[in-house]
Motif scaffolding. Structure first.
Motif: not given
Length: 360
Positions: A216-218, A204-212, A196-197, A75-78
């Motif tokens: 994901f499994n990175t 011009g990138i935006n850091e992902l929140s810790s909650a998001l 997601a990639t 159930d984890r996103a990639l």
């Protein structure tokens, strides 16, 4: 039939996908077109029991691909993470094609991506005439993937504004998408997941929140570990694109591919391949994708303005465009490389002269 410039993966490799599905007897997760083993075989290549050859789509660590596929069975996103040009989008597309038979459930992330593009929008003509209804709602690719139990893709997630990124949190954690205007919710069918990639070295990138991040499994896709591996990747992709574009030229000589790859690796790593000479690294990424572009541009020049044989002069101009991103810093680095490395390699004299002619 109208000639398509670039087919989706599931169209381009229909024969391979069909062959795998017919011979695949392993357990398949709900709504998967094939088993995780078959998905890995599709991406990494191999010979089936009936002798059918599956071409490799990704050349690199098998374990990385296995981890990515295993993630999608849970159930984890990639999240495919890495520097630009490490085949994140390519792997994402082929994973979706193999798992769902459909790689088109795609959201392209940009600075202008809105919540509606991730969630849903409205057909305003229907909305104004009949009011809010399910018929007036326009599903996003993500919402369609949820309802059909398929794999959705979000490209360049870190380019999406941070507040819009967080729209994914409820979807990834609750597996549902509230539609408050209708008092309804869209619930994900089994088989749904998200790939997601994101780049870790870009402007011009935006850091992902810790909650998001926690949703994901990175998996980090590295640059090719060896020159031979990178040469193999470039040669394969150039040959495929040459056929797709119907370029009337011979396949590029391995010597030219090796030279471009070696230049990129040396300027990327800040030293020559033998480790004897230190170099100033380029400000650009000098990725494998850019090496493919340099060779392809050279092949096109040779095909349409030469005799069809790729030579040093055909790749010189594309090399400059790929390497010199900063006209001040990179110009100095490139000239220094020419004089201290290229000039000293007897077998590179033709390339050195071609590059010097462009500078004059």
């Amino acid at each position: 039939m109208i000639p398509i410039l670039r087919q989706h993966a599931e169209q381009q490799f229909t024969e391979e996908l069909d062959a795998l599905q017919k011979t695949d007897t392993r357990q398949r997760p709900t709504n998967w077109a094939m088993s995780p083993w078959a998905v890995a075989t599709y991406l990494l290549g191999g010979k089936l029991e009936n002798g059918f050859e599956v071409s490799p789509k990704y050349i690199g660590s098998r374990r990385i691909i296995e981890i990515a596929i295993a993630t999608l069975t849970t159930d984890r996103a990639l999240l495919l993470f890495g520097v630009p040009g490490t085949a994140k989008s390519w792997v994402s597309e082929h994973l979706a094609a193999a798992i769902s038979g459909d790689s088109t459930m795609l959201i392209q992330g940009t600075a202008g991506t809105s919540e509606e593009q991730l969630r849903y929008g409205w057909n305003y003509a229907e909305l104004l005439s009949k009011g809010p209804s399910r018929n007036a709602l326009v599903s996003s690719p993500l919402m369609r993937a949820m309802e059909q139990g398929k794999t959705a893709r979000v490209e360049e997630l870190t380019r999406i504004p941070a507040d819009v990124q967080d729209t994914l949190i409820t979807i990834l954690s609750e597996k549902s998408l509230p539609i408050p205007e209708l008092g309804l919710e869209a619930q994900a069918v089994r088989g749904f997941n998200v790939i997601a990639t994101a780049n870790n070295r870009d402007k011009g990138i935006n850091e992902l929140s810790s909650a998001l991040k926690r949703r994901f499994n990175t998996v980090i896709l590295p640059v090719p570990s060896s020159e031979a591996e990178e040469v193999s990747i470039v040669s394969k992709r150039v040959a495929e694109m040459g056929r797709a574009l119907e370029l009337p030229s011979e396949p590029p000589a391995l010597k030219e591919v090796r030279r471009v790859v070696q230049i990129f690796r040396e300027l990327r790593n800040g030293q020559t391949e033998d480790g004897k000479t230190k170099l100033k690294p380029s400000s650009g990424t000098l990725s494998t994708a850019e090496a493919i572009s340099v060779i392809n541009s050279g092949v096109a020049l040779a095909a349409h303005f030469g005799d069809g044989v790729l030579r040093a002069g055909d790749i010189a101009s594309s090399l400059v465009g790929a390497i010199v991103k900063d006209p001040v810093q990179d110009e100095v680095i490139w000239r220094e490389y020419q004089e201290t490395v290229m000039k000293e390699r007897s077998e590179w004299k033709d390339l050195y002269r071609a590059c010097r002619e462009l500078d004059e």
